[in-house]
Design a protein around this motif. Sequence first.
Motif, PDB file in Angstrom:
ATOM      1  N   MET A   1       0.825  -1.191   0.000  1.00 21.04           N
ATOM      2  CA  MET A   1       0.000   0.000   0.000  1.00 21.04           C
ATOM      3  C   MET A   1       0.871   1.257   0.000  1.00 21.04           C
ATOM      4  O   MET A   1       0.415   2.289  -0.457  1.00 21.04           O
ATOM      5  CB  MET A   1      -0.925  -0.005   1.205  1.00 21.04           C
ATOM      6  N   GLU A   2       2.113   1.154   0.505  1.00 17.97           N
ATOM      7  CA  GLU A   2       2.970   2.333   0.562  1.00 17.97           C
ATOM      8  C   GLU A   2       3.186   2.957  -0.807  1.00 17.97           C
ATOM      9  O   GLU A   2       3.160   4.172  -0.963  1.00 17.97           O
ATOM     10  CB  GLU A   2       4.336   1.972   1.156  1.00 17.97           C
ATOM     11  N   GLY A   3       3.399   2.125  -1.813  1.00 21.08           N
ATOM     12  CA  GLY A   3       3.675   2.621  -3.153  1.00 21.08           C
ATOM     13  C   GLY A   3       2.542   3.434  -3.735  1.00 21.08           C
ATOM     14  O   GLY A   3       2.761   4.324  -4.560  1.00 21.08           O
ATOM     15  N   TYR A   4       1.323   3.166  -3.324  1.00 22.48           N
ATOM     16  CA  TYR A   4       0.182   3.888  -3.859  1.00 22.48           C
ATOM     17  C   TYR A   4       0.030   5.277  -3.258  1.00 22.48           C
ATOM     18  O   TYR A   4      -0.743   6.083  -3.754  1.00 22.48           O
ATOM     19  CB  TYR A   4      -1.102   3.090  -3.651  1.00 22.48           C
ATOM     20  N   SER A   5       0.757   5.566  -2.211  1.00 24.61           N
ATOM     21  CA  SER A   5       0.652   6.885  -1.597  1.00 24.61           C
ATOM     22  C   SER A   5       1.742   7.837  -2.096  1.00 24.61           C
ATOM     23  O   SER A   5       1.777   8.987  -1.693  1.00 24.61           O
ATOM     24  CB  SER A   5       0.739   6.761  -0.068  1.00 24.61           C
TER      25      SER A   5
END
Length: 66
Positions: A1-5
């Motif tokens: 999920m980090e990459g999507y932020s």
Amino acid sequence: MEGYSEEHNVVEGYLTYSLQLLWYMESTWWINANMDQHSVPPARFAKEMIWLAESQKNMSALLGNI
């Protein structure tokens, strides 16, 4: 999920140029000397390639030169 932020700044015209390259790249996968030996491309792919081809000249206006 980090990459999507994550957010990245891009130069003006990045999206329109990317869509042009996408059309050239994907169209060559299907349009070649051996294309009759393969199954017909999915209808969605054909519609997308037709839309991109027809919209090339107006892409900047359609997308606000993103």
